[in-house]
Scaffold this active site. Sequence first.
Site, PDB file in Angstrom:
ATOM      1  N   GLY A 191       0.796  -1.215   0.000  1.00 49.52           N
ATOM      2  CA  GLY A 191       0.000   0.000   0.000  1.00 49.52           C
ATOM      3  C   GLY A 191       0.831   1.268   0.000  1.00 49.52           C
ATOM      4  O   GLY A 191       2.019   1.257  -0.282  1.00 49.52           O
ATOM      5  N   LEU A 194       0.449   3.658  -2.194  1.00 45.92           N
ATOM      6  CA  LEU A 194       0.866   3.478  -3.583  1.00 45.92           C
ATOM      7  C   LEU A 194       1.448   4.762  -4.191  1.00 45.92           C
ATOM      8  O   LEU A 194       1.092   5.865  -3.774  1.00 45.92           O
ATOM      9  CB  LEU A 194      -0.333   3.006  -4.413  1.00 45.92           C
ATOM     10  CG  LEU A 194      -1.016   1.734  -3.894  1.00 45.92           C
ATOM     11  CD1 LEU A 194      -2.215   1.390  -4.775  1.00 45.92           C
ATOM     12  CD2 LEU A 194      -0.044   0.553  -3.842  1.00 45.92           C
ATOM     13  N   GLY A 234       5.503   4.246  -8.946  1.00 49.21           N
ATOM     14  CA  GLY A 234       6.179   2.964  -9.180  1.00 49.21           C
ATOM     15  C   GLY A 234       5.169   1.824  -9.201  1.00 49.21           C
ATOM     16  O   GLY A 234       5.199   0.960 -10.089  1.00 49.21           O
ATOM     17  N   HIS A 235       4.247   1.832  -8.234  1.00 50.48           N
ATOM     18  CA  HIS A 235       3.211   0.786  -8.213  1.00 50.48           C
ATOM     19  C   HIS A 235       2.315   0.893  -9.452  1.00 50.48           C
ATOM     20  O   HIS A 235       1.894  -0.116 -10.016  1.00 50.48           O
ATOM     21  CB  HIS A 235       2.327   0.929  -6.968  1.00 50.48           C
ATOM     22  CG  HIS A 235       3.043   0.664  -5.677  1.00 50.48           C
ATOM     23  ND1 HIS A 235       3.304   1.659  -4.762  1.00 50.48           N
ATOM     24  CD2 HIS A 235       3.542  -0.468  -5.140  1.00 50.48           C
ATOM     25  CE1 HIS A 235       3.930   1.142  -3.726  1.00 50.48           C
ATOM     26  NE2 HIS A 235       4.096  -0.144  -3.921  1.00 50.48           N
ATOM     27  N   LYS A 268      13.474  -2.212  -8.053  1.00 49.96           N
ATOM     28  CA  LYS A 268      14.063  -1.511  -6.901  1.00 49.96           C
ATOM     29  C   LYS A 268      14.365  -2.508  -5.788  1.00 49.96           C
ATOM     30  O   LYS A 268      15.357  -2.412  -5.101  1.00 49.96           O
ATOM     31  CB  LYS A 268      13.152  -0.403  -6.381  1.00 49.96           C
ATOM     32  CG  LYS A 268      13.864   0.406  -5.290  1.00 49.96           C
ATOM     33  CD  LYS A 268      12.993   1.468  -4.697  1.00 49.96           C
ATOM     34  CE  LYS A 268      11.981   0.944  -3.739  1.00 49.96           C
ATOM     35  NZ  LYS A 268      12.501   0.542  -2.436  1.00 49.96           N
ATOM     36  N   GLN A 315      14.630  -9.055  -3.512  1.00 47.58           N
ATOM     37  CA  GLN A 315      13.313  -9.663  -3.305  1.00 47.58           C
ATOM     38  C   GLN A 315      12.829 -10.340  -4.589  1.00 47.58           C
ATOM     39  O   GLN A 315      12.332 -11.480  -4.553  1.00 47.58           O
ATOM     40  CB  GLN A 315      12.322  -8.588  -2.866  1.00 47.58           C
ATOM     41  CG  GLN A 315      10.873  -9.038  -2.900  1.00 47.58           C
ATOM     42  CD  GLN A 315       9.923  -8.029  -2.305  1.00 47.58           C
ATOM     43  OE1 GLN A 315       9.801  -7.956  -1.092  1.00 47.58           O
ATOM     44  NE2 GLN A 315       9.229  -7.264  -3.119  1.00 47.58           N
ATOM     45  N   VAL A 335      11.037   2.931 -11.049  1.00 47.70           N
ATOM     46  CA  VAL A 335      10.531   4.250 -11.460  1.00 47.70           C
ATOM     47  C   VAL A 335      11.162   5.291 -10.540  1.00 47.70           C
ATOM     48  O   VAL A 335      11.215   5.098  -9.321  1.00 47.70           O
ATOM     49  CB  VAL A 335       8.987   4.301 -11.372  1.00 47.70           C
ATOM     50  CG1 VAL A 335       8.471   5.684 -11.744  1.00 47.70           C
ATOM     51  CG2 VAL A 335       8.381   3.245 -12.288  1.00 47.70           C
ATOM     52  N   SER A 369       9.511   5.173  -3.558  1.00 42.26           N
ATOM     53  CA  SER A 369       9.334   4.240  -2.449  1.00 42.26           C
ATOM     54  C   SER A 369       8.282   4.825  -1.521  1.00 42.26           C
ATOM     55  O   SER A 369       8.230   6.056  -1.332  1.00 42.26           O
ATOM     56  CB  SER A 369      10.667   4.091  -1.691  1.00 42.26           C
ATOM     57  OG  SER A 369      10.438   3.542  -0.416  1.00 42.26           O
ATOM     58  N   ARG A 404       8.352   4.701   1.517  1.00 48.38           N
ATOM     59  CA  ARG A 404       9.048   5.287   2.673  1.00 48.38           C
ATOM     60  C   ARG A 404       9.562   6.705   2.394  1.00 48.38           C
ATOM     61  O   ARG A 404       9.901   7.419   3.333  1.00 48.38           O
ATOM     62  CB  ARG A 404      10.202   4.378   3.109  1.00 48.38           C
ATOM     63  CG  ARG A 404       9.728   3.088   3.775  1.00 48.38           C
ATOM     64  CD  ARG A 404      10.880   2.286   4.356  1.00 48.38           C
ATOM     65  NE  ARG A 404      10.419   1.211   5.211  1.00 48.38           N
ATOM     66  CZ  ARG A 404      10.384  -0.082   4.870  1.00 48.38           C
ATOM     67  NH1 ARG A 404      10.754  -0.455   3.664  1.00 48.38           N
ATOM     68  NH2 ARG A 404       9.969  -0.988   5.734  1.00 48.38           N
TER      69      ARG A 404
HETATM   70  O1  PAF Z   1       7.548  -5.386  -1.903  1.00 51.52           O
HETATM   71  C1  PAF Z   1       6.584  -5.385  -1.109  1.00 51.52           C
HETATM   72  O2  PAF Z   1       5.780  -4.433  -1.068  1.00 51.52           O
HETATM   73  C2  PAF Z   1       6.401  -6.579  -0.182  1.00 51.52           C
HETATM   74  O3  PAF Z   1       7.613  -7.087   0.231  1.00 51.52           O
HETATM   75  C3  PAF Z   1       5.491  -7.673  -0.766  1.00 51.52           C
HETATM   76  C4  PAF Z   1       6.107  -8.304  -1.997  1.00 51.52           C
HETATM   77  C5  PAF Z   1       4.137  -7.091  -1.108  1.00 51.52           C
HETATM   78  C6  PAF Z   1       5.285  -8.782   0.279  1.00 51.52           C
HETATM   79  O4  PAF Z   1       4.709  -8.295   1.436  1.00 51.52           O
END
Ligand code: PAF
Length: 281
Positions: free
Chosen positions: A31, A33, A36-37, A149, A153, A176, A185, A187
């Site tokens: 969330g 958002l 980038g999302h 980014k 992961q 992005v 981000s 954050r």
């Molecule tokens: O990248 C993220 O926002 C989180 O690590 C994810 C992949 C949604 C898992 O909680």
Amino acid sequence: MDIIRSVDGMQRRALATKVSGVRIGFVPTMGFLHAGHMALIRCARDLADQVVVSIFVNPTQFLPGEDFASYPRDIDRDRGMCESAGVDILFCPTPEEMYAPDRSVWVEETMLSRGLCGEKRPGHFKGVTTVVAKLFNIVQPHVAVFGQKDAQQAKVIGRLVRDLNFPVEIVVAPTVREQDGLAMSSRNARLTPRQRQDALCLYRALGVARGMVEQGVRDAAIIRAAMADTVLAVDGAEIEYAEILDDATLQPVPIIAGRVLVALAVRVGKTRLIDNVSLTP
Ligand code: PAF
């Protein structure tokens, strides 16, 4: 756009959708958002017939003392953004809905998740792989889109899918950036105007690394030192790691001979930021 909060409801809907031959694209998020999302959602739209976005701030990927409680949240704003982006289903479960109080099964990747953020945040990737495996089982996607980014992961999830045979295609979309280069981000919202300026040291340090590789420097220690100098020139910035790794194995390389991932984690005030670039000499 439909909003689904229950695991059962989401899974039943996804299984029925899949049986009808519709291709499901999935963008898992925590969330708050940003652009980038939105790029990940556009990518999923291009690759699938139906787009599911999840918003779940996953408690199991935060270490004790990390920012789980203060992680930025704004579900109403997120809902509006998803609606305008043409998302079909927004899945937003509660932690109680996702996790049984006596849960005892974890999913863990043990190679690619060892270094970088895995070393600095022990247990973080175990929480990520566990929740992503659960989300894949609930949402039943044909394709799932992650951002470059979070390069480590994305690689860990690629390995999860390969080794546990999830029938999901993993697509990694480019980072992005804001106009001045700062990687988008959630954050970033926490940065004061001064810290927002300081945060540019990540992008500058990656630029220094890129420039040196382009000029023929191959000794990773020399490049890492130059990156560290660039970050530490900013008073408010503290390096967590500045690494040069084999792009496939995420093992540190002393001499750059093939494709590498240059990855940085820096604390600016209390906010931890990461960024990276893939380079081929
Ligand atoms: O990248 C993220 O926002 C989180 O690590 C994810 C992949 C949604 C898992 O909680």
